[in-house]
Design a protein around this motif. Structure first.
Motif, PDB file in Angstrom:
ATOM      1  N   LYS A  24       5.696  -5.698   8.960  1.00  0.00           N
ATOM      2  CA  LYS A  24       5.402  -7.397   8.405  1.00  0.00           C
ATOM      3  C   LYS A  24       3.450  -7.675   8.975  1.00  0.00           C
ATOM      4  O   LYS A  24       3.940  -7.926   7.298  1.00  0.00           O
ATOM      5  CB  LYS A  24       6.538  -8.316   8.722  1.00  0.00           C
ATOM      6  CG  LYS A  24       8.109  -7.730   7.679  1.00  0.00           C
ATOM      7  CD  LYS A  24       8.760  -9.061   8.130  1.00  0.00           C
ATOM      8  CE  LYS A  24       9.985  -8.355   7.815  1.00  0.00           C
ATOM      9  NZ  LYS A  24      10.314  -7.972   6.217  1.00  0.00           N
ATOM     10  N   THR A  29       0.725  -1.718   6.434  1.00  0.00           N
ATOM     11  CA  THR A  29       2.292  -1.393   5.466  1.00  0.00           C
ATOM     12  C   THR A  29       1.731  -1.939   3.904  1.00  0.00           C
ATOM     13  O   THR A  29       2.357  -0.776   3.084  1.00  0.00           O
ATOM     14  CB  THR A  29       2.838  -2.619   5.593  1.00  0.00           C
ATOM     15  OG1 THR A  29       2.646  -2.391   6.935  1.00  0.00           O
ATOM     16  CG2 THR A  29       4.531  -2.614   5.273  1.00  0.00           C
ATOM     17  N   ASP A  30       0.483  -2.755   3.543  1.00  0.00           N
ATOM     18  CA  ASP A  30       0.589  -2.646   2.212  1.00  0.00           C
ATOM     19  C   ASP A  30      -1.075  -2.836   1.926  1.00  0.00           C
ATOM     20  O   ASP A  30      -1.864  -3.107   0.696  1.00  0.00           O
ATOM     21  CB  ASP A  30       0.926  -3.831   1.900  1.00  0.00           C
ATOM     22  CG  ASP A  30       2.207  -4.356   1.251  1.00  0.00           C
ATOM     23  OD1 ASP A  30       3.234  -3.547   1.112  1.00  0.00           O
ATOM     24  OD2 ASP A  30       2.451  -5.820   2.261  1.00  0.00           O
ATOM     25  N   HIS A  33      -1.811  -1.425  -1.962  1.00  0.00           N
ATOM     26  CA  HIS A  33      -1.521  -3.141  -2.545  1.00  0.00           C
ATOM     27  C   HIS A  33      -3.142  -3.601  -2.202  1.00  0.00           C
ATOM     28  O   HIS A  33      -3.781  -4.706  -3.055  1.00  0.00           O
ATOM     29  CB  HIS A  33      -0.558  -3.770  -1.867  1.00  0.00           C
ATOM     30  CG  HIS A  33       0.634  -3.320  -2.881  1.00  0.00           C
ATOM     31  ND1 HIS A  33       1.676  -2.240  -2.269  1.00  0.00           N
ATOM     32  CD2 HIS A  33       0.662  -3.306  -3.916  1.00  0.00           C
ATOM     33  CE1 HIS A  33       3.075  -2.303  -3.243  1.00  0.00           C
ATOM     34  NE2 HIS A  33       2.376  -2.381  -4.744  1.00  0.00           N
TER      35      HIS A  33
END
Length: 83
Positions: A24, A29-30, A33
């Motif tokens: 998280k 993780t992103d 994006h």
């Protein structure tokens, strides 16, 4: 999910593990994006960050100079400020 003790978690460390803290909190993780958004990122770490010492330089490398800035301080992980 409330991560405070007494709210379903005995110790905060146990709660952090239960929700996948590293997944998280990691920019990787992103990463797709983040790259697509163009949002500027300051990747900050201390010189000796123990097991997490590679995180900030990797974030900087993965996003590039146009989107990220890297700051590495002279202290150790969670070093307290003296004076």
């Amino acid at each position: 999910m409330d991560l405070s003790p007494g709210q379903g978690c005995g110790r905060r460390a146990d709660c952090v593990r239960a929700v996948g803290w590293w997944e998280k909190s990691s920019p990787s993780t992103d990463l797709a994006h983040l790259k697509a958004s163009g949002v500027g990122v300051y990747a900050v770490a201390n010189r000796d960050e123990a097991g997490t010492r590679h995180g900030a330089p990797l974030t900087f490398r993965n996003l590039g100079e146009g989107q990220a800035k890297l700051l590495i301080g002279p202290a150790t992980h969670c070093a307290s400020r003296s004076g």
